[in-house]
Design a protein around this motif. Structure first.
Motif, PDB file in Angstrom:
ATOM      1  N   ALA A  25       5.883   1.193  38.287  1.00 40.08           N
ATOM      2  CA  ALA A  25       7.007   0.790  37.426  1.00 40.08           C
ATOM      3  C   ALA A  25       7.293   1.898  36.417  1.00 40.08           C
ATOM      4  O   ALA A  25       6.371   2.561  35.928  1.00 40.08           O
ATOM      5  N   PRO A  26       8.570   2.140  36.123  1.00 42.40           N
ATOM      6  CA  PRO A  26       8.892   3.210  35.152  1.00 42.40           C
ATOM      7  C   PRO A  26       8.293   2.911  33.790  1.00 42.40           C
ATOM      8  O   PRO A  26       8.297   1.773  33.330  1.00 42.40           O
ATOM      9  N   THR A  27       7.753   3.961  33.128  1.00 44.62           N
ATOM     10  CA  THR A  27       7.159   3.796  31.794  1.00 44.62           C
ATOM     11  C   THR A  27       8.230   3.992  30.726  1.00 44.62           C
ATOM     12  O   THR A  27       9.151   4.795  30.888  1.00 44.62           O
ATOM     13  N   VAL A  28       8.101   3.255  29.640  1.00 43.94           N
ATOM     14  CA  VAL A  28       9.025   3.361  28.516  1.00 43.94           C
ATOM     15  C   VAL A  28       8.335   4.114  27.391  1.00 43.94           C
ATOM     16  O   VAL A  28       7.249   3.719  26.934  1.00 43.94           O
ATOM     17  N   ALA A  29       8.905   5.228  26.959  1.00 45.87           N
ATOM     18  CA  ALA A  29       8.307   6.036  25.878  1.00 45.87           C
ATOM     19  C   ALA A  29       8.255   5.233  24.582  1.00 45.87           C
ATOM     20  O   ALA A  29       9.200   4.528  24.247  1.00 45.87           O
ATOM     21  N   ALA A  30       7.115   5.324  23.896  1.00 48.65           N
ATOM     22  CA  ALA A  30       6.970   4.615  22.621  1.00 48.65           C
ATOM     23  C   ALA A  30       7.940   5.197  21.600  1.00 48.65           C
ATOM     24  O   ALA A  30       8.127   6.418  21.522  1.00 48.65           O
ATOM     25  N   ALA A 184      -0.122  15.142  -4.256  1.00 48.30           N
ATOM     26  CA  ALA A 184      -0.522  13.753  -4.022  1.00 48.30           C
ATOM     27  C   ALA A 184      -0.373  13.471  -2.538  1.00 48.30           C
ATOM     28  O   ALA A 184       0.441  14.104  -1.851  1.00 48.30           O
ATOM     29  N   ILE A 185      -1.159  12.534  -2.046  1.00 48.88           N
ATOM     30  CA  ILE A 185      -1.132  12.174  -0.632  1.00 48.88           C
ATOM     31  C   ILE A 185      -0.913  10.675  -0.505  1.00 48.88           C
ATOM     32  O   ILE A 185      -1.511   9.885  -1.235  1.00 48.88           O
ATOM     33  N   LYS A 186      -0.044  10.302   0.409  1.00 48.74           N
ATOM     34  CA  LYS A 186       0.210   8.896   0.706  1.00 48.74           C
ATOM     35  C   LYS A 186      -0.055   8.675   2.194  1.00 48.74           C
ATOM     36  O   LYS A 186       0.532   9.350   3.046  1.00 48.74           O
ATOM     37  N   THR A 187      -0.947   7.730   2.489  1.00 49.95           N
ATOM     38  CA  THR A 187      -1.256   7.384   3.869  1.00 49.95           C
ATOM     39  C   THR A 187      -0.640   6.032   4.202  1.00 49.95           C
ATOM     40  O   THR A 187      -0.871   5.047   3.495  1.00 49.95           O
ATOM     41  N   PHE A 188       0.136   6.013   5.253  1.00 47.73           N
ATOM     42  CA  PHE A 188       0.802   4.798   5.709  1.00 47.73           C
ATOM     43  C   PHE A 188       0.044   4.240   6.917  1.00 47.73           C
ATOM     44  O   PHE A 188      -0.187   4.958   7.895  1.00 47.73           O
ATOM     45  N   GLN A 189      -0.345   2.980   6.836  1.00 50.16           N
ATOM     46  CA  GLN A 189      -1.047   2.333   7.935  1.00 50.16           C
ATOM     47  C   GLN A 189      -0.011   1.777   8.904  1.00 50.16           C
ATOM     48  O   GLN A 189       0.547   0.715   8.705  1.00 50.16           O
ATOM     49  N   THR A 190       0.267   2.527   9.967  1.00 51.93           N
ATOM     50  CA  THR A 190       1.335   2.180  10.895  1.00 51.93           C
ATOM     51  C   THR A 190       0.767   1.595  12.187  1.00 51.93           C
ATOM     52  O   THR A 190      -0.445   1.617  12.423  1.00 51.93           O
ATOM     53  N   SER A 191       1.671   1.133  13.041  1.00 52.87           N
ATOM     54  CA  SER A 191       1.265   0.597  14.338  1.00 52.87           C
ATOM     55  C   SER A 191       0.644   1.660  15.231  1.00 52.87           C
ATOM     56  O   SER A 191      -0.076   1.351  16.180  1.00 52.87           O
ATOM     57  N   ALA A 192       0.918   2.922  14.936  1.00 50.86           N
ATOM     58  CA  ALA A 192       0.353   4.035  15.701  1.00 50.86           C
ATOM     59  C   ALA A 192      -0.838   4.666  15.000  1.00 50.86           C
ATOM     60  O   ALA A 192      -1.244   5.776  15.323  1.00 50.86           O
ATOM     61  N   LEU A 319      15.628   8.540   2.550  1.00 55.55           N
ATOM     62  CA  LEU A 319      15.176   9.499   3.554  1.00 55.55           C
ATOM     63  C   LEU A 319      14.371   8.767   4.620  1.00 55.55           C
ATOM     64  O   LEU A 319      13.547   7.897   4.292  1.00 55.55           O
ATOM     65  N   ARG A 320      14.575   9.131   5.863  1.00 57.04           N
ATOM     66  CA  ARG A 320      13.816   8.550   6.971  1.00 57.04           C
ATOM     67  C   ARG A 320      13.144   9.677   7.749  1.00 57.04           C
ATOM     68  O   ARG A 320      13.825  10.582   8.259  1.00 57.04           O
ATOM     69  N   LEU A 321      11.826   9.609   7.859  1.00 61.78           N
ATOM     70  CA  LEU A 321      11.056  10.577   8.628  1.00 61.78           C
ATOM     71  C   LEU A 321      10.543   9.888   9.881  1.00 61.78           C
ATOM     72  O   LEU A 321      10.059   8.748   9.819  1.00 61.78           O
ATOM     73  N   GLU A 322      10.629  10.553  11.019  1.00 63.58           N
ATOM     74  CA  GLU A 322      10.173  10.001  12.288  1.00 63.58           C
ATOM     75  C   GLU A 322       9.002  10.818  12.813  1.00 63.58           C
ATOM     76  O   GLU A 322       9.053  12.054  12.857  1.00 63.58           O
ATOM     77  N   PHE A 323       7.954  10.091  13.234  1.00 64.45           N
ATOM     78  CA  PHE A 323       6.733  10.732  13.712  1.00 64.45           C
ATOM     79  C   PHE A 323       6.438  10.291  15.148  1.00 64.45           C
ATOM     80  O   PHE A 323       6.623   9.106  15.496  1.00 64.45           O
ATOM     81  N   ASP A 324       5.978  11.224  15.968  1.00 66.48           N
ATOM     82  CA  ASP A 324       5.558  10.895  17.321  1.00 66.48           C
ATOM     83  C   ASP A 324       4.351   9.951  17.229  1.00 66.48           C
ATOM     84  O   ASP A 324       3.369  10.263  16.544  1.00 66.48           O
TER      85      ASP A 324
END
Length: 567
Positions: A25-30, A184-192, A319-324
């Protein structure tokens, strides 16, 4: 029987082979993981809704909008955050300083409290954070009621200090350490998994030249790009996935808009951008009070995202930042400026209560009628000579002319210090304060005609600032005039000076009134520090203005400075 079993087994085997050979089955990129940064700059303690601002639309039409105020800014931020787990709110400096009376009268304590309520997390320092000196700025971070100025701290309520973090990467004290953390550092707890963003905070290198020198004595303001670049390896070693520079320096586009374009951008931030490490992908700027978004514009941002939200809480940059999701590499970024509005996005109840408390406290002071003008005293948008600047210079001379008050013969005021117009008619104290919010002392010194000329030469040797048409001025009091030929080489442009119609003698002594900012070499006018027989009788510039306009005045015609070859 055996044949039937063999046939059945063969069919089963064929079925199994067929299942194994079917295409997958074709895979869908996250989808990329999104992080939101909400940013503003140059709030300047504007707790209440400031005067309407005129913006130019894309079709060239102009309109005025009412927008801003702490309660509306907090509500707008809350609305933009809604439904987003990965978000942070930051500021690019001048959150305090040069503030309206409601905040300045209380040492900007309510502005800090307002920032706490709207959940600001990181704030780079700006030049106006130093208006009351480094010790008072440190109190803004730490809280408490220690007194470092004429005004009494904690006059309305105890002050707990900033819940957000000040950053000052390029401001170094006498001990060789930065006065606030550089990063300063900010860590975001994401689904990835955790995604980490590093922030560098800086003010402009020239801060020492545009604040009262006494307030920054012992501090060194280092090169912005060199300082930021040196921090990149350290942030990478801490595992950051993206680096954001918060810097109190900026530029301007051709027209003042809501700020979602970059048309004709120019400014002092450009050489900084060209020298930045490519790892710094996002630059959130300020200082020029202009709104813009430059999305990798060649020759300006050069692949980076560069933003500014104007001033006074008019706008918020979203601002919106997108991460792999697999590598956590930054793969996309964008931003747009959002109008805060005048209640259309709601009103934060806690902010409203805070503002009302301080408005009630300051009202008896703010509403006092202190004078009258027959017409408005307007300022120059280029910080040049103006009716407002000349009015101030006249008030300075009147306050210091008496022998026991310094014996001044003329006064000079920096056009950069005239903040707003003064309306015609009856003048309230808060209007006078808005025009002159710094509370400088008046100083009288003796300068020879040659020293006076050298100081004025310094003013007109300063290159015309990016985005401005003409040079800033030293506005003189009535009776003193001078002529500047901008076509001549620097240091030889002042071609005439007259006092009461007579040429100023280069060897003759003159008593000159200045504010203490100029007297100590502010605006890079170091020649004033050579003055002798210096007298300071504790006269505040605002008090001098109030006394001058009390009986009623007509604003002067700004014709005391003659520019040749100006644009």
């Amino acid at each position: 029987m055996i044949r039937r079993l063999a046939a059945a087994l063969a069919a089963l085997a064929l079925s199994a082979c067929t299942a194994q050979l079917a295409p997958p089955a074709p895979t869908v990129a996250a989808a990329p993981v999104e992080v939101q940064i909400l940013a503003f700059n140059d709030f300047h303690g504007n707790l209440q809704v400031p005067d309407p601002i005129e913006v130019t639309e894309a079709d060239g039409t102009k309109r005025k909008i009412a927008t801003g105020g702490a309660a509306h800014l907090a509500a707008a931020l809350a609305g933009l955050r809604a439904g987003r787990a990965n978000t942070i709110t930051v500021s690019a400096g001048d959150t305090i300083g040069a503030s309206p009376l409601i905040s300045a009268n209380y040492l900007d304590e309510p502005a800090i409290d307002a920032m706490n309520l709207l959940h600001l997390e990181i704030n780079s320092i700006g030049n106006h954070e130093f208006d009351r000196g480094a010790d008072e700025l440190k109190r803004m971070q730490a809280g408490g009621c220690a007194r470092f100025t004429r005004r009494i701290p904690c006059a309305v309520e105890p002050f707990g200090g900033a819940h957000f973090r000040y950053l000052a990467a390029n401001v170094v004290g006498a001990d060789g350490q930065t006065i606030f953390p550089p990063t300063a550092i900010k860590t975001f707890q994401t689904s990835a998994g955790p995604i980490t963003v590093g922030f560098i905070g800086e003010t402009l290198k020239g801060t020492a030249n545009i604040v009262t020198p006494a307030g920054v004595r012992g501090l060194t303001f280092k090169d912005e790009a060199e300082t930021a670049n040196a921090l990149v390896p350290k942030l990478k070693a801490q595992g950051v996935d993206a680096i954001v520079l918060l810097i109190h320096q900026g530029g301007k586009t051709k027209q003042f808009t809501v700020g979602n374009g970059c048309d004709g951008f120019t400014g002092d931030i450009q050489p900084i951008l060209k020298n930045l490490d490519p790892a710094i992908a996002i630059v959130i700027s300020g200082h020029t009070h202009w709104a813009y978004v430059c999305r990798g514009t060649p020759g300006v941002a050069d692949g980076r995202l560069l933003t500014s939200a104007g001033k006074y809480g008019y706008f918020v940059t979203d601002l919106r930042l997108e991460f792999d999701p697999a590598t956590h590499r930054l793969v996309g970024q964008d931003a747009h400026n959002v109008i805060v509005g005048n209640g259309e996005r709601g009103e934060d109840a806690a902010e409203k209560v805070l503002v009302a408390r301080y408005a009630a406290a300051v009202e008896p002071i703010a509403s006092r009628i202190v004078g009258h003008l027959t017409a408005p005293a307007t300022r120059s948008t280029d910080d040049g000579e103006s009716a407002a600047a000349d009015l101030i210079a006249d008030s300075m001379l009147a306050a210091t002319r008496a022998p026991d008050q310094g014996g001044a013969q003329l006064a000079l005021v920096n056009g950069t210090g005239v903040r707003v117009d003064l309306p015609g008619g009856d003048i309230r104290y808060d209007a006078a304060f808005a025009m002159m919010p710094f509370g400088n002392n008046l100083v009288v010194m003796t300068l020879t005609g040659a020293q006076l000329k050298a100081a004025i030469e310094q003013q007109y040797a300063i290159p015309v600032r990016s985005g401005f048409t003409n040079p800033a001025a030293l506005a003189p009091s009535a009776g003193f005039t001078y002529t500047v030929d901008m076509t001549r080489p620097a240091s030889g442009r002042v071609v005439d000076m007259r006092l009461d119609g007579k040429p100023v003698g280069l060897a003759d002594p003159y008593r000159v009134a200045l504010n203490n900012y100029l007297a100590s070499g502010g605006d890079s006018l170091s020649e004033f520090t050579a003055g002798t027989d210096v007298a300071d009788h504790n006269i505040i510039d605002l008090d001098a203005l109030v006394a001058w306009i009390a009986p009623g005045r007509t604003p002067p015609t700004p014709n005391r400075v003659h520019l040749i070859g100006a644009r």
